[in-house]
Design a protein around this motif. Structure first.
Motif, PDB file in Angstrom:
ATOM      1  N   LYS A 105       0.335   9.527  -0.090  1.00 18.94           N
ATOM      2  CA  LYS A 105      -0.897   8.907   0.405  1.00 18.94           C
ATOM      3  C   LYS A 105      -1.909   9.971   0.818  1.00 18.94           C
ATOM      4  O   LYS A 105      -1.709  10.672   1.815  1.00 18.94           O
ATOM      5  N   GLY A 136       2.467   2.930  -2.848  1.00 23.25           N
ATOM      6  CA  GLY A 136       1.991   4.288  -2.630  1.00 23.25           C
ATOM      7  C   GLY A 136       3.149   5.190  -2.224  1.00 23.25           C
ATOM      8  O   GLY A 136       3.852   4.913  -1.257  1.00 23.25           O
ATOM      9  N   GLY A 144       2.910   9.188   3.213  1.00 22.96           N
ATOM     10  CA  GLY A 144       3.857   8.722   2.210  1.00 22.96           C
ATOM     11  C   GLY A 144       5.248   9.293   2.391  1.00 22.96           C
ATOM     12  O   GLY A 144       5.437  10.336   3.014  1.00 22.96           O
ATOM     13  N   GLU A 161       0.164   5.872  -7.964  1.00 24.25           N
ATOM     14  CA  GLU A 161      -0.921   6.851  -8.026  1.00 24.25           C
ATOM     15  C   GLU A 161      -0.369   8.264  -7.954  1.00 24.25           C
ATOM     16  O   GLU A 161       0.540   8.549  -7.172  1.00 24.25           O
ATOM     17  N   CYS A 184       0.849  -1.193   0.000  1.00 22.56           N
ATOM     18  CA  CYS A 184       0.000   0.000   0.000  1.00 22.56           C
ATOM     19  C   CYS A 184       0.883   1.240   0.000  1.00 22.56           C
ATOM     20  O   CYS A 184       0.642   2.172  -0.765  1.00 22.56           O
ATOM     21  N   SER A 185       1.919   1.229   0.845  1.00 18.31           N
ATOM     22  CA  SER A 185       2.842   2.361   0.926  1.00 18.31           C
ATOM     23  C   SER A 185       4.287   1.883   0.913  1.00 18.31           C
ATOM     24  O   SER A 185       4.614   0.853   1.518  1.00 18.31           O
TER      25      SER A 185
END
Length: 353
Positions: A48, A45, A58, A81, A18-19
């Motif tokens: 974030k 990520g 992030g 993203e 996710c990160s």
């Protein structure tokens, strides 16, 4: 930069933490994911968007350096993203192979336009997540803005929609909206994001399989070497080993079968469906004519259209029949509510003639 072809492989699998948290965590996770042989694109990520200030937002630019190193060590491309023009510029500087626009950004045309302007003159692959709200026009609009910037290789990510109240999912999938989006833009590949739909590990396989049954083009799943210690969205991440197990369990459907037996069987069953539909529509028409008569009786006696007790009785009766009919209570409730609303609209029209 070589454009990443979204249609070169089906299913297309994107995975990573996710990160990006630390260099060791990021690269080791990517290496273990690559070792499964099941993943086509790495992700992490870098920035974030958090609902509440003070949460981990992030690591920023150094995370891009880690992902660039992960690509070098694994041979796999990477994507991330972006939410601003500066994000786009930084990602391009580090040679990202793919970008996607998050749900919060998709819902803001100003943000999407800023990203689109920053992408002009590039040929990078761009995916567009659905907006947080169930508004397909926002989704279509975001895709159109990216295409107007000259980006040719565009795809969709279905990550579910925010809804108020308790739910099985973190973001309700609202599959019918994703299906409608595909009918509006059938030329675009659609990737399912079970991690953000579910918000937990429990239903990942179920949601991933449903997307495969609906002929999606791939999955984006979050994986972490130690999910319990993840700095963001710990509950929806899986280890690379569990990721491999999940991916091997998915049965990917084909669009059709080129055999006479299949086409003959399907044609016969579809004729039955057409006949049943015709009968259903005739019954609904008859029901609404009775509703109109009820409206006239109420008007003559100056009685309100809505009779709460009657509606509750009808709905309870329908719900009680669901098991015997082999239908889900949710489906029956949706149908009955639609019928009830149309009946109210007809009676209101009569009341105000």
């Amino acid at each position: 930069m070589k454009t990443f072809d979204l249609k070169a492989k089906r299913p297309l699998i994107i995975s990573g933490p996710c990160s990006a948290e630390t260099e060791e965590q990021t690269i080791e996770t990517c290496k273990q994911i690559a070792a499964t042989g099941m993943v086509d694109v790495l992700r992490a990520g870098i920035w974030k968007p958090r609902t509440k200030p003070g949460s981990f937002e992030g690591v920023g630019l150094k995370g891009l350096a880690w992902m660039s190193e992960a690509r070098k060590e694994t041979g796999l491309p990477f994507g991330l993203e972006v939410a601003t023009a500066k994000h786009v510029e930084a990602a391009l500087e580090f040679g990202a192979d793919m970008l996607w626009i998050g749900a919060r950004s998709t819902g803001n045309p100003f943000s999407v336009q800023e990203i689109a302007d920053a992408l002009k003159g590039t040929d990078i692959t761009v995916l567009v997540k659905n907006p947080m709200t169930p508004d397909l026009d926002l989704w279509v609009g975001a895709v159109t803005r990216i295409r107007n910037a000259g980006i040719k290789n565009v795809g969709l990510i279905h990550r579910g929609f925010s809804a108020y109240g308790a739910s099985l999912y973190r973001n309700n999938p609202m599959w019918h909206l994703a299906i409608e989006m595909r009918s509006r833009m059938p030329e675009l590949p659609m990737i399912c994001d079970p991690s953000h739909i579910c918000g937990n590990r429990t239903y990942l396989q179920e949601v991933a399989q449903k997307s495969a049954d609906l002929y999606y083009d791939g999955l984006i799943l979050e994986s972490h070497i130690c999910p319990a210690k993840a700095w963001s969205d710990a509950s929806q991440q899986v280890t690379p080993s569990d990721l491999e197990t999940l991916l091997r369990s998915i049965v990917w459907r084909q669009s059709t079968a080129d055999t006479p037996e299949f086409h003959d069987a399907l044609a016969g069953l579809r004729r039955q469906i057409d006949q049943i539909d015709a009968e259903l529509f005739e019954l609904l028409s008859n029901r609404m004519r009775v509703s109109e008569q009820i409206g006239r009786v109420k008007k003559q006696n100056n009685v309100a259209v809505l009779q709460g007790g009657r509606w509750s009785s009808i709905l309870d009766k329908a719900m009680a029949q669901a098991p015997q009919l082999g239908l889900s209570a949710e489906f029956l409730k949706t149908i009955m509510e639609a019928i009830h609303l149309e009946s109210i609209n007809l009676q209101n029209k009569i009341m105000n003639e």
